[in-house]
Structure formats: C-alpha cells, structure tokens
Design a protein around this motif. Structure first.
Motif, mmCIF file in Angstrom:
data_model
loop_
_atom_site.group_PDB
_atom_site.id
_atom_site.type_symbol
_atom_site.label_atom_id
_atom_site.label_comp_id
_atom_site.label_asym_id
_atom_site.label_seq_id
_atom_site.Cartn_x
_atom_site.Cartn_y
_atom_site.Cartn_z
ATOM 1 N N LEU A 1 47.271 40.073 47.069
ATOM 2 C CA LEU A 1 46.865 39.416 45.836
ATOM 3 C C LEU A 1 45.685 38.495 46.112
ATOM 4 C CD1 LEU A 1 50.286 38.427 44.229
ATOM 5 C CD2 LEU A 1 48.883 40.423 43.759
ATOM 6 N N ASP A 2 44.892 38.221 45.068
ATOM 7 C CA ASP A 2 43.734 37.341 45.200
ATOM 8 C C ASP A 2 44.164 35.897 44.947
ATOM 9 O OD1 ASP A 2 41.330 36.029 45.207
ATOM 10 O OD2 ASP A 2 40.358 37.384 43.782
ATOM 11 N N PHE A 3 44.514 35.210 46.014
ATOM 12 C CA PHE A 3 44.941 33.818 45.908
ATOM 13 C C PHE A 3 43.758 32.844 45.925
ATOM 14 C CE2 PHE A 3 48.791 35.881 47.549
ATOM 15 C CZ PHE A 3 49.749 35.330 46.719
ATOM 16 N N LYS A 4 42.542 33.344 46.060
ATOM 17 C CA LYS A 4 41.366 32.486 46.203
ATOM 18 C C LYS A 4 40.900 31.870 44.879
ATOM 19 C CE LYS A 4 39.738 35.173 50.100
ATOM 20 N NZ LYS A 4 38.807 36.215 50.501
ATOM 21 N N LYS A 5 41.030 32.587 43.786
ATOM 22 C CA LYS A 5 40.458 32.150 42.508
ATOM 23 C C LYS A 5 41.016 30.829 42.006
ATOM 24 C CE LYS A 5 39.287 36.750 40.856
ATOM 25 N NZ LYS A 5 39.644 37.806 39.938
ATOM 26 N N LEU A 6 42.284 30.588 42.228
ATOM 27 C CA LEU A 6 42.914 29.359 41.727
ATOM 28 C C LEU A 6 43.385 28.465 42.874
ATOM 29 C CD1 LEU A 6 44.978 30.678 38.673
ATOM 30 C CD2 LEU A 6 42.871 29.352 38.634
ATOM 31 N N GLY A 7 42.607 28.436 43.928
ATOM 32 C CA GLY A 7 42.909 27.536 45.033
ATOM 33 C C GLY A 7 44.207 27.840 45.753
ATOM 34 N N GLY A 8 44.511 29.117 45.938
ATOM 35 C CA GLY A 8 45.702 29.507 46.682
ATOM 36 C C GLY A 8 46.891 29.881 45.815
ATOM 37 N N LEU A 9 46.684 29.941 44.501
ATOM 38 C CA LEU A 9 47.775 30.250 43.571
ATOM 39 C C LEU A 9 47.435 31.439 42.686
ATOM 40 C CD1 LEU A 9 48.596 26.627 42.353
ATOM 41 C CD2 LEU A 9 49.717 27.896 44.188
ATOM 42 N N VAL A 10 48.469 32.102 42.183
ATOM 43 C CA VAL A 10 48.314 33.106 41.128
ATOM 44 C C VAL A 10 49.347 32.796 40.043
ATOM 45 C CG1 VAL A 10 47.409 34.950 42.613
ATOM 46 C CG2 VAL A 10 49.864 34.792 42.221
ATOM 47 N N PRO A 11 48.986 32.979 38.763
ATOM 48 C CA PRO A 11 49.971 32.822 37.701
ATOM 49 C C PRO A 11 51.035 33.908 37.811
ATOM 50 C CG PRO A 11 47.734 32.839 36.811
ATOM 51 C CD PRO A 11 47.650 33.271 38.241
ATOM 52 N N ALA A 12 52.265 33.536 37.489
ATOM 53 C CA ALA A 12 53.384 34.476 37.506
ATOM 54 C C ALA A 12 54.160 34.321 36.204
ATOM 55 C CB ALA A 12 54.290 34.207 38.700
ATOM 56 N N ILE A 13 54.309 35.407 35.489
ATOM 57 C CA ILE A 13 55.031 35.403 34.219
ATOM 58 C C ILE A 13 56.378 36.081 34.443
ATOM 59 C CG2 ILE A 13 55.024 36.238 31.826
ATOM 60 C CD1 ILE A 13 51.859 36.373 32.253
ATOM 61 N N ALA A 14 57.446 35.421 34.016
ATOM 62 C CA ALA A 14 58.789 36.010 34.109
ATOM 63 C C ALA A 14 59.178 36.533 32.736
ATOM 64 C CB ALA A 14 59.797 34.976 34.597
ATOM 65 N N GLN A 15 59.582 37.801 32.689
ATOM 66 C CA GLN A 15 59.950 38.476 31.445
ATOM 67 C C GLN A 15 61.334 39.080 31.616
ATOM 68 O OE1 GLN A 15 57.529 41.955 30.562
ATOM 69 N NE2 GLN A 15 57.760 41.591 28.375
ATOM 70 N N ASP A 16 62.177 38.939 30.593
ATOM 71 C CA ASP A 16 63.511 39.516 30.642
ATOM 72 C C ASP A 16 63.404 41.034 30.760
ATOM 73 O OD1 ASP A 16 65.977 40.802 29.205
ATOM 74 O OD2 ASP A 16 66.628 38.785 29.760
ATOM 75 N N ASN A 17 64.069 41.593 31.738
ATOM 76 C CA ASN A 17 63.995 43.025 32.014
ATOM 77 C C ASN A 17 64.553 43.889 30.885
ATOM 78 O OD1 ASN A 17 63.417 45.204 33.946
ATOM 79 N ND2 ASN A 17 65.633 45.478 33.983
ATOM 80 N N THR A 18 65.492 43.371 30.126
ATOM 81 C CA THR A 18 66.118 44.149 29.056
ATOM 82 C C THR A 18 65.464 43.923 27.702
ATOM 83 O OG1 THR A 18 68.224 44.014 30.232
ATOM 84 C CG2 THR A 18 68.320 44.637 27.915
ATOM 85 N N THR A 19 65.255 42.659 27.333
ATOM 86 C CA THR A 19 64.755 42.338 25.987
ATOM 87 C C THR A 19 63.240 42.216 25.909
ATOM 88 O OG1 THR A 19 64.836 39.944 26.305
ATOM 89 C CG2 THR A 19 66.867 41.033 25.536
ATOM 90 N N ASN A 20 62.569 42.112 27.062
ATOM 91 C CA ASN A 20 61.126 41.875 27.148
ATOM 92 C C ASN A 20 60.699 40.487 26.671
ATOM 93 O OD1 ASN A 20 60.454 44.324 28.387
ATOM 94 N ND2 ASN A 20 60.449 45.374 26.418
ATOM 95 N N GLU A 21 61.654 39.600 26.446
ATOM 96 C CA GLU A 21 61.343 38.224 26.066
ATOM 97 C C GLU A 21 60.619 37.533 27.228
ATOM 98 O OE1 GLU A 21 63.824 34.256 24.637
ATOM 99 O OE2 GLU A 21 64.850 35.818 25.763
ATOM 100 N N ILE A 22 59.527 36.822 26.913
ATOM 101 C CA ILE A 22 58.833 36.039 27.930
ATOM 102 C C ILE A 22 59.664 34.781 28.170
ATOM 103 C CG2 ILE A 22 56.733 34.780 28.542
ATOM 104 C CD1 ILE A 22 56.378 37.849 28.354
ATOM 105 N N LEU A 23 60.078 34.590 29.413
ATOM 106 C CA LEU A 23 60.947 33.468 29.752
ATOM 107 C C LEU A 23 60.173 32.249 30.231
ATOM 108 C CD1 LEU A 23 63.706 35.470 31.629
ATOM 109 C CD2 LEU A 23 63.747 34.646 29.256
ATOM 110 N N MET A 24 59.184 32.464 31.064
ATOM 111 C CA MET A 24 58.444 31.329 31.605
ATOM 112 C C MET A 24 57.166 31.804 32.279
ATOM 113 S SD MET A 24 60.711 30.474 35.010
ATOM 114 C CE MET A 24 59.412 29.755 35.970
ATOM 115 N N GLN A 25 56.299 30.846 32.567
ATOM 116 C CA GLN A 25 55.097 31.082 33.354
ATOM 117 C C GLN A 25 55.049 29.999 34.413
ATOM 118 O OE1 GLN A 25 51.860 29.087 33.340
ATOM 119 N NE2 GLN A 25 51.348 30.420 35.054
ATOM 120 N N ALA A 26 54.777 30.394 35.629
ATOM 121 C CA ALA A 26 54.678 29.447 36.735
ATOM 122 C C ALA A 26 53.575 29.948 37.658
ATOM 123 C CB ALA A 26 56.022 29.350 37.465
#
Length: 115
Positions: A4-29
């Motif tokens: 993954l390209d960790f350089k663009k955000l100073g060593g971080l990448v956004p991560a979105i958690a989505q419910d596997n069954t309902t597809n509801e977006i649970l969080m972003q970290a």
C-alpha cells in the motif's frame, strides 16, 4: 506481498469498515503499516489512532471486535475497505452501531440512531 502507498498521508492510509452482510458503513479510521500487517495476519481489524499516536486492535477494550471477511484496495493503493463481521453492538466509540449516525438537515446535525 501487497504494498500500500503509506507515503501520501505521512505513513497512514484511510480504512473504511463496512458490515459484510448489510453493507452498512460502520466507521472510518486509519492504518499504518503495522496495523495493515496485523490485520492481514490475524483477520481482526487493527487501526492506528492519530489522537493517541498508537496502534489499536478494534474492540480490545470494548469487546466489539471486527472480524475481517474481505479486503478491497482502491485503484491508487492508498485506501482500504474492510468488509467485516461486527462482534458486539457497536462499532463507534460512542456506543452506536455506526459512527455515521447523524444526518445533515437544514444546516444541523440530526441524530438518526439511538445507543
């Protein structure tokens, strides 16, 4: 190995958690390289806390862990989508199922979900 390209955000990448069954977006970290590698290795979502400057395993203190069923990587390889089974009632630290429990309506935030 997935690089993954960790350089663009100073060593971080956004991560979105989505419910596997309902597809509801649970969080972003965010994930750093260590969180990414632990997630791949364990099958449990790990993130990097910018406010605490530390690695954290989702649900380590609350018990609301996220079991990763599928991972998708965007075209630029700088953002990930985790399809998860949310164990426990809440993905949000506020006790709500999703971090996205408020709606913008008439210039205000309206709560759309109860704890």
């Amino acid at each position: 190995m997935i690089n993954l390209d960790f350089k663009k955000l100073g060593g971080l990448v956004p991560a979105i958690a989505q419910d596997n069954t309902t597809n509801e977006i649970l969080m972003q970290a965010f994930m750093n390289k260590e969180a990414w590698e632990l997630t791949l290795k364990t099958g449990i979502a790990h993130y990097y806390s910018r406010s605490r400057s530390t690695l954290w395993k989702k649900g380590e203190t609350s018990g609301n862990i996220q079991l990763v069923k599928e991972i998708r990587v965007d075209c630029d390889e700088d953002c990930v989508l985790l399809k998860v089974i949310q164990k426990g009632e809440a993905a949000c630290h506020t006790g709500k199922r999703s971090c996205f429990y408020r709606i913008v309506k008439d210039g205000q935030l309206i709560v759309d979900e109860k704890k």
